[in-house]
Design an enzyme around this catalytic site. Structure first.
Site, PDB file in Angstrom:
ATOM      1  N   ASP A 156       0.820  -1.215   0.000  1.00  0.00           N
ATOM      2  CA  ASP A 156       0.000   0.000   0.000  1.00  0.00           C
ATOM      3  C   ASP A 156       0.857   1.270   0.000  1.00  0.00           C
ATOM      4  O   ASP A 156       2.081   1.210  -0.140  1.00  0.00           O
ATOM      5  CB  ASP A 156      -0.952  -0.039   1.198  1.00  0.00           C
ATOM      6  CG  ASP A 156      -2.325   0.533   0.897  1.00  0.00           C
ATOM      7  OD1 ASP A 156      -2.427   1.431   0.036  1.00  0.00           O
ATOM      8  OD2 ASP A 156      -3.309   0.084   1.514  1.00  0.00           O
ATOM      9  N   GLU A 189      -0.677   1.773  -5.202  1.00  0.00           N
ATOM     10  CA  GLU A 189      -0.227   3.163  -5.185  1.00  0.00           C
ATOM     11  C   GLU A 189      -1.377   4.110  -5.487  1.00  0.00           C
ATOM     12  O   GLU A 189      -1.184   5.336  -5.452  1.00  0.00           O
ATOM     13  CB  GLU A 189       0.936   3.305  -6.193  1.00  0.00           C
ATOM     14  CG  GLU A 189       1.671   4.612  -6.211  1.00  0.00           C
ATOM     15  CD  GLU A 189       1.076   5.613  -7.187  1.00  0.00           C
ATOM     16  OE1 GLU A 189       1.466   6.788  -7.131  1.00  0.00           O
ATOM     17  OE2 GLU A 189       0.214   5.215  -8.000  1.00  0.00           O
ATOM     18  N   TRP A 190      -2.548   3.558  -5.785  1.00  0.00           N
ATOM     19  CA  TRP A 190      -3.794   4.303  -6.016  1.00  0.00           C
ATOM     20  C   TRP A 190      -3.814   5.066  -7.342  1.00  0.00           C
ATOM     21  O   TRP A 190      -4.693   5.894  -7.577  1.00  0.00           O
ATOM     22  CB  TRP A 190      -4.092   5.282  -4.874  1.00  0.00           C
ATOM     23  CG  TRP A 190      -3.872   4.751  -3.497  1.00  0.00           C
ATOM     24  CD1 TRP A 190      -4.046   3.462  -3.063  1.00  0.00           C
ATOM     25  CD2 TRP A 190      -3.411   5.482  -2.356  1.00  0.00           C
ATOM     26  NE1 TRP A 190      -3.739   3.344  -1.733  1.00  0.00           N
ATOM     27  CE2 TRP A 190      -3.349   4.578  -1.271  1.00  0.00           C
ATOM     28  CE3 TRP A 190      -3.072   6.819  -2.153  1.00  0.00           C
ATOM     29  CZ2 TRP A 190      -2.930   4.969  -0.004  1.00  0.00           C
ATOM     30  CZ3 TRP A 190      -2.662   7.195  -0.874  1.00  0.00           C
ATOM     31  CH2 TRP A 190      -2.596   6.282   0.173  1.00  0.00           C
ATOM     32  N   GLY A 191      -2.835   4.826  -8.214  1.00  0.00           N
ATOM     33  CA  GLY A 191      -2.839   5.463  -9.523  1.00  0.00           C
ATOM     34  C   GLY A 191      -2.382   6.899  -9.539  1.00  0.00           C
ATOM     35  O   GLY A 191      -2.474   7.569 -10.573  1.00  0.00           O
ATOM     36  N   GLU A 193       0.624   8.368  -9.433  1.00  0.00           N
ATOM     37  CA  GLU A 193       1.797   8.709 -10.243  1.00  0.00           C
ATOM     38  C   GLU A 193       1.887   7.806 -11.477  1.00  0.00           C
ATOM     39  O   GLU A 193       2.971   7.415 -11.900  1.00  0.00           O
ATOM     40  CB  GLU A 193       3.073   8.589  -9.406  1.00  0.00           C
ATOM     41  CG  GLU A 193       3.151   9.561  -8.238  1.00  0.00           C
ATOM     42  CD  GLU A 193       3.313  11.001  -8.684  1.00  0.00           C
ATOM     43  OE1 GLU A 193       3.791  11.218  -9.816  1.00  0.00           O
ATOM     44  OE2 GLU A 193       2.964  11.907  -7.900  1.00  0.00           O
ATOM     45  N   ASP A 212      -9.627   3.307  -3.333  1.00  0.00           N
ATOM     46  CA  ASP A 212     -10.397   2.127  -2.940  1.00  0.00           C
ATOM     47  C   ASP A 212     -11.794   2.130  -3.563  1.00  0.00           C
ATOM     48  O   ASP A 212     -12.466   3.170  -3.628  1.00  0.00           O
ATOM     49  CB  ASP A 212     -10.552   2.065  -1.425  1.00  0.00           C
ATOM     50  CG  ASP A 212      -9.263   1.674  -0.727  1.00  0.00           C
ATOM     51  OD1 ASP A 212      -8.251   1.452  -1.417  1.00  0.00           O
ATOM     52  OD2 ASP A 212      -9.273   1.597   0.517  1.00  0.00           O
TER      53      ASP A 212
END
Length: 580
Positions: A156, A189-191, A193, A212
């Site tokens: 995460d 990384e949640w997108g 970068e 999420d």
């Protein structure tokens, strides 16, 4: 000046990181990434309410329901398995009240079921729920994972040091590599970068492209929209775009919405990670029927591993018809033309400048560049796509019939790094700079006030680079990240109707017809919608409905379409097989 120096340092670090990853490829121990991973994860349903007994019972349920036999083989612990502190040797420990037998025993139990054991940490000082994470302790934690028999790491992005994710995530990739054990490495990384660009290069097999997911239709469809245009970066030997875990069976959506959810993830070649309580899921339930649909799973696990794309939408149809908007243009990775490459067609990146009438024409479509004020003319579509979200003074650029009265005439200044200037507006052709139009989705093409590079003021260097072009081998190459002007064959995300397509092994195609709206809708599927390459365009296709498990009576041909009547948020999932 300080800002520009920081930018150059960031770029330099990324280049070094990616180069290092490339140098290590020969030694890297990697799982087979020919198809996306399948399994179960604890977070969506249970969050922090996890225990040893829950995990064991869920592993048993994967076996008893037959889901493991369908490919769901990863048993993944998410956050909250850890104790609050590390031991005297700096090792992370499981919370003994929840996992009294320890993780080695749990890993052994999972492996006796012929399943794989997955675990969670974060590339920060703490996990998202505040437990010990792995930043700076990657080798220690990686070795613990080996001792516990871990096969999979979800990593995460909470409580970081604000360092580059390309560096933080590579540290763990290298630590896993040094153990000599095979790990499936899943970045979370949640997108933020654009991990689709770099994650594979540092050793990851999948990467999250968004925040999420939640158990509602809006969340599901928004993640599919993000993933749709990332097809260039997904595939065998690369890895998989991850729009997050499945919500099927958690109760927040209707059965039709869950079927569409599962179909979209199959088309995206997304990881199929179940997120419900399979211990209580009846094999007679709609949720089980969805998750166990072998034909839809087969689309996701197809050997070609090529992601689906939106090939038609009502938004694109209306723009082309009622507004004569023209073909969408982007700047994206220049095509190689390599045999079998899943990329933009090289001919869609070929352009000609006609000095006699000052037009710029597409070789593939014969259309000419035109600038227009999209926000003024197409205000209703501003929210449909960032291609219309223009700041004042900017104009969008598309390709239209060269006979149109409003085709733009251009002055093309020859030479590497030259500007292309509209004769009517005096604005310069450029690639969009906004962060909300990430590189991986294809940068918007627009015109903007021209910027002259001032050697005494380096703050304009980045801006003028977006307006610098050259024409090698008939391409219009922008100096911003060396991207090519491209006729984009992807449709805009639809307001209420979309058609998706993905190539499958054996010259077959997976096709999804989706009603995104709340009310019933009739969608006429035609062969032209699929935009099949000329070399892959048979005249007739047999169609199989994967949710009804039946072959449709009539084939799909150039002259014969098929109408689907779909309820709100319902979809049809098809496989098309060429007929003689």
């Amino acid at each position: 000046m300080a800002l520009m120096l920081n930018i150059f340092l960031v770029v330099a670090v990324i280049v070094v990181a990616c180069a290092a990853a490339k140098d290590n490829n020969a030694e890297r121990v990697v799982f087979n990434t020919r198809t996306p991973q399948m399994g179960w994860n604890s977070w969506n349903k249970f969050a922090c309410n996890i225990s040893e007994s829950l995990i064991k019972e869920t592993a048993d349920a994967l076996i008893s329901t037959g889901l493991a036999d369908l490919g769901y083989r990863y048993m993944n612990l998410d956050d909250c398995w850890q104790a609050n502190g590390r031991d005297a040797n700096g090792k992370v420990q499981p919370e003994t009240s929840r996992f009294p037998s320890g993780l080695s025993a749990l890993g052994e139990y999972i492996h006796t079921k012929n399943l794989k054991f997955g675990i969670y940490s974060s590339a920060g000082f703490k996990t998202c729920q505040g437990y010990p994470a792995s930043l700076g302790l990657e080798d220690i934690d990686a070795q613990s994972y080996v001792e516990w028999g871990v096969d999979y790491l979800k990593y995460d992005n909470c409580y970081t040091d604000h360092g580059l994710p390309q560096i933080r995530y590579k540290e763990m990739a290298d630590a896993l590599q040094r153990t000599g054990r095979e790990f499936f490495y899943s970045l979370c990384e949640w997108g933020r970068e654009n991990p689709a660009v770099w994650a594979s290069g540092i050793g990851a097999q999948s990467w999250r492209i968004s925040g999420d997911i939640s158990d509602d239709w809006r969340s599901v469809i928004s993640r599919a929209k993000i993933g749709a245009s990332l097809w260039r970066f997904s595939g065998p030997g690369k890895g998989w775009n991850d729009p997050d875990m499945l919500e099927v069976g958690n109760g927040g959506c209707s059965d039709d919405e869950y079927r569409s959810h599962f179909s979209l993830w199959a088309m995206l070649k997304a990881p199929l990670i179940i997120g419900n309580d399979i211990r209580t899921m009846s094999t007679d339930s709609a949720a089980y029927a969805i998750l166990s649909n072998k034909e839809v799973i087969a689309v996701n696990q197809d050997a070609l591993g090529l992601q689906g794309r939106i090939v038609w939408s009502d938004t694109t149809e209306k723009l082309a018809g009622a507004y004569q908007y023209g073909e969408k243009l982007i700047a994206t990775k220049c095509a190689t033309g390599a045999p079998g490459a899943y990329e933009d067609q090289p001919e869609d990146q070929q352009w000609q400048y006609h000095a006699d009438d000052h037009t710029i024409r597409s070789v593939s479509t014969g259309r000419c560049l035109r600038e227009s004020d999209a926000k003024a003319n197409f205000a209703e579509f501003v929210e449909a796509t960032s291609h219309f979200d223009l700041a004042p003074g900017l104009r969008t650029v598309t390709a239209v019939d060269c006979a149109s009265a409003d085709v733009t005439k251009w002055d093309l200044n020859r030479g590497d790094g030259a500007a292309i200037v509209s004769r009517s507006s005096g604005l310069c052709l450029e690639v969009a700079k906004e962060s909300e139009v990430p590189e991986v989705q294809g940068k918007r093409i627009q015109t903007a006030p021209c910027h002259t590079f001032d050697k005494q003021d380096h703050t304009y260097f980045d801006i003028s680079e977006h307006q610098s072009w050259s024409m090698p081998q008939g391409k219009l190459l922008n100096l911003y990240q060396r991207q090519c002007l491209t006729v984009d064959r992807d449709a805009y995300p639809g307001a209420s109707a979309e058609v998706w397509a993905a190539p499958l092994e054996g010259d077959r195609w997976a096709v999804m017809v989706l009603n995104k709206g709340k009310t019933p809708n009739k969608i006429q599927l035609t062969l032209d919608m699929l935009q099949l390459p000329a070399s892959k365009k048979p005249q007739r296709f047999g169609m199989r409905d994967l949710w009804k498990h039946e072959d449709l009576t009539l084939p799909l041909t150039a002259s014969q379409g098929h109408e689907f009547v779909l309820k709100g948020h319902e979809s049809a999932m098809l496989v098309l097989t060429p007929l003689a």
